[in-house]
Scaffold this motif. Structure first.
Motif, mmCIF file in Angstrom:
data_model
loop_
_atom_site.group_PDB
_atom_site.id
_atom_site.type_symbol
_atom_site.label_atom_id
_atom_site.label_comp_id
_atom_site.label_asym_id
_atom_site.label_seq_id
_atom_site.Cartn_x
_atom_site.Cartn_y
_atom_site.Cartn_z
ATOM 1 N N VAL A 103 0.830 -1.002 0.036
ATOM 2 C CA VAL A 103 -0.243 0.052 0.196
ATOM 3 C C VAL A 103 0.539 0.943 0.038
ATOM 4 O O VAL A 103 1.098 2.001 -0.856
ATOM 5 N N GLN A 104 2.081 1.575 0.795
ATOM 6 C CA GLN A 104 2.944 2.069 0.821
ATOM 7 C C GLN A 104 3.533 2.649 0.119
ATOM 8 O O GLN A 104 3.479 3.533 -1.274
ATOM 9 N N LYS A 105 3.846 1.526 -1.194
ATOM 10 C CA LYS A 105 4.834 1.408 -2.650
ATOM 11 C C LYS A 105 3.845 2.035 -3.998
ATOM 12 O O LYS A 105 4.129 2.813 -3.731
ATOM 13 N N ALA A 106 2.699 1.001 -3.764
ATOM 14 C CA ALA A 106 1.639 2.104 -4.249
ATOM 15 C C ALA A 106 1.308 3.700 -4.316
ATOM 16 O O ALA A 106 0.407 4.526 -5.320
ATOM 17 N N GLU A 107 0.764 4.165 -2.789
ATOM 18 C CA GLU A 107 0.915 5.565 -2.581
ATOM 19 C C GLU A 107 2.062 6.404 -3.799
ATOM 20 O O GLU A 107 2.128 7.370 -3.853
ATOM 21 N N ALA A 108 3.144 5.772 -3.397
ATOM 22 C CA ALA A 108 4.228 6.505 -3.492
ATOM 23 C C ALA A 108 4.486 6.504 -5.065
ATOM 24 O O ALA A 108 4.751 7.593 -5.638
ATOM 25 N N LEU A 109 4.226 5.257 -5.916
ATOM 26 C CA LEU A 109 3.933 5.456 -6.892
ATOM 27 C C LEU A 109 2.725 6.459 -7.522
ATOM 28 O O LEU A 109 3.361 7.123 -8.655
ATOM 29 N N LEU A 110 1.630 6.458 -6.804
ATOM 30 C CA LEU A 110 0.990 7.154 -7.152
ATOM 31 C C LEU A 110 1.609 9.097 -7.604
ATOM 32 O O LEU A 110 0.899 9.708 -8.148
ATOM 33 N N SER A 111 2.137 9.202 -6.248
ATOM 34 C CA SER A 111 2.146 10.525 -5.727
ATOM 35 C C SER A 111 3.558 11.229 -7.163
ATOM 36 O O SER A 111 3.725 12.325 -7.677
ATOM 37 N N HIS A 112 4.500 9.867 -7.574
ATOM 38 C CA HIS A 112 5.625 10.423 -8.729
ATOM 39 C C HIS A 112 4.383 10.687 -10.082
ATOM 40 O O HIS A 112 5.323 10.980 -10.657
ATOM 41 N N VAL A 113 3.855 9.951 -10.145
ATOM 42 C CA VAL A 113 3.071 10.145 -11.066
ATOM 43 C C VAL A 113 2.181 11.352 -11.330
ATOM 44 O O VAL A 113 2.123 12.198 -12.647
ATOM 45 N N ASN A 114 1.801 11.597 -10.927
ATOM 46 C CA ASN A 114 0.951 13.064 -9.864
ATOM 47 C C ASN A 114 2.654 14.286 -10.550
ATOM 48 O O ASN A 114 2.260 15.326 -11.119
ATOM 49 N N ALA A 115 3.185 13.860 -9.837
ATOM 50 C CA ALA A 115 4.772 14.626 -10.032
ATOM 51 C C ALA A 115 5.031 14.753 -11.603
ATOM 52 O O ALA A 115 5.706 16.103 -12.222
ATOM 53 N N MET A 116 4.860 13.942 -12.183
ATOM 54 C CA MET A 116 5.172 14.041 -14.005
ATOM 55 C C MET A 116 3.800 14.604 -14.578
ATOM 56 O O MET A 116 4.792 15.032 -15.554
ATOM 57 N N ASP A 117 3.012 14.715 -14.000
ATOM 58 C CA ASP A 117 1.712 15.301 -14.543
ATOM 59 C C ASP A 117 1.896 16.961 -14.718
ATOM 60 O O ASP A 117 2.457 17.353 -15.595
ATOM 61 N N ALA A 118 2.819 17.442 -13.569
ATOM 62 C CA ALA A 118 2.633 18.700 -13.236
ATOM 63 C C ALA A 118 4.049 18.994 -13.748
ATOM 64 O O ALA A 118 3.895 19.725 -14.390
ATOM 65 N N LEU A 119 5.182 17.988 -14.662
ATOM 66 C CA LEU A 119 6.562 18.489 -14.833
ATOM 67 C C LEU A 119 5.879 18.167 -16.293
ATOM 68 O O LEU A 119 6.604 18.915 -17.416
ATOM 69 N N VAL A 120 4.796 17.998 -17.170
ATOM 70 C CA VAL A 120 4.835 17.583 -18.119
ATOM 71 C C VAL A 120 4.394 19.264 -19.060
ATOM 72 O O VAL A 120 4.555 19.986 -20.095
ATOM 73 N N GLY A 121 3.845 19.702 -18.274
ATOM 74 C CA GLY A 121 3.310 21.082 -18.018
ATOM 75 C C GLY A 121 4.611 22.229 -18.557
ATOM 76 O O GLY A 121 4.303 23.242 -19.398
ATOM 77 N N THR A 122 5.646 21.642 -18.013
ATOM 78 C CA THR A 122 7.067 22.678 -18.205
ATOM 79 C C THR A 122 7.481 22.331 -19.577
ATOM 80 O O THR A 122 8.560 22.958 -19.837
ATOM 81 N N LEU A 123 7.258 21.335 -20.118
ATOM 82 C CA LEU A 123 8.507 20.674 -21.194
ATOM 83 C C LEU A 123 7.640 21.135 -22.023
ATOM 84 O O LEU A 123 6.338 21.875 -22.562
#
Length: 241
Positions: A103-123
């Motif tokens: 559960v902890q690892k899945a939460e970390a993965l979800l947070s990481h994908v959300n951070a990648m979403d924010a990064l796409v806007g700056t590309l």
């Protein structure tokens, strides 16, 4: 008696019959090769579904490795987290602690994908390429969110199956009887006892007869007076003198 044996040559097999004979030998070998190839592909082919990746879904910039290094670094980190998740699934024994870690690892993965979403806007990419990346991220978020929900359910199942600790049963004390408040009534004072009259004996109750009555001892009448009762009273009666 001699027997007459006549030899007769059989007609040559047709092309169809020769083809059937060849297929009966070759077809099992071909099917065996196909089954082996399919089994090998299942073990050797990388699992791209868990990451939501695939060359067909990547934009042109990603296929030519022209994505910014910042995004590529985030993507490598995401892949490392996903591999750690898969390794925990395969190596750890099924338990409440294992599902808590997942559960902890899945939460970390979800947070990481959300951070990648924010990064796409700056590309500096085309709008179409950005949309492709965001679509892939949405797939990944749906995937990891389903994993998160699944392992939370597994945690709840282990919690429900764990027996409650058995407490040492203490000897039950019988409940005390309820205290009933009763109004204490003070006893009324007993009526003063009236002393019973002493009943004189029967002889004392009867009045003394004149013959038996006598002056108390030590009492003497003055001279010239007659006693009314007792000895000498008869001689003093009127008419006797």
């Amino acid at each position: 008696m001699s027997k007459l044996i006549i030899k007769q040559e059989l007609p040559p097999p047709s092309a169809q019959e020769r083809l059937v004979d060849i297929l009966q030998v070759i077809l099992p070998i071909i099917l065996l090769i196909i089954a082996i190839a399919a089994a090998v592909s299942l073990y050797v082919a990388p699992d791209t579904d868990s990451l939501g990746q695939g060359q067909a879904s990547l934009p042109a910039a990603a296929r030519t490795n022209s994505l910014p290094n910042a995004y590529l670094a985030q993507e490598r980190e995401l892949n490392a987290l996903a591999l750690a998740f898969d390794d925990a699934v395969e190596t750890q024994a099924e338990s409440h602690a294992k599902n808590a870690v997942l559960v902890q690892k899945a939460e970390a993965l979800l947070s990481h994908v959300n951070a990648m979403d924010a990064l796409v806007g700056t590309l500096t990419l085309d709008a179409q390429d950005k949309q492709v990346l965001l679509t892939r991220h949405q797939y990944q978020k749906d995937y990891w969110e389903s994993k998160l929900v699944f392992h939370r359910l597994r945690m709840a199942r282990f919690t429900a199956d764990t027996p409650a600790p058995v407490a040492v049963e203490a000897k039950e004390t019988p409940p005390a009887p309820p205290v009933v408040e009763t109004q204490v009534t003070e006893p009324s004072p007993a009526p003063a006892s009236v002393p019973e009259a002493v009943t004189p004996p029967a002889a004392a109750q009867q009045p003394a007869s004149p013959d038996k009555a006598a002056l108390p001892p030590g009492v003497q009448l003055p001279p010239g007076m007659c006693p009314l009762f007792g000895p000498g009273a008869a001689e003093c009666k009127a008419g006797k003198h």
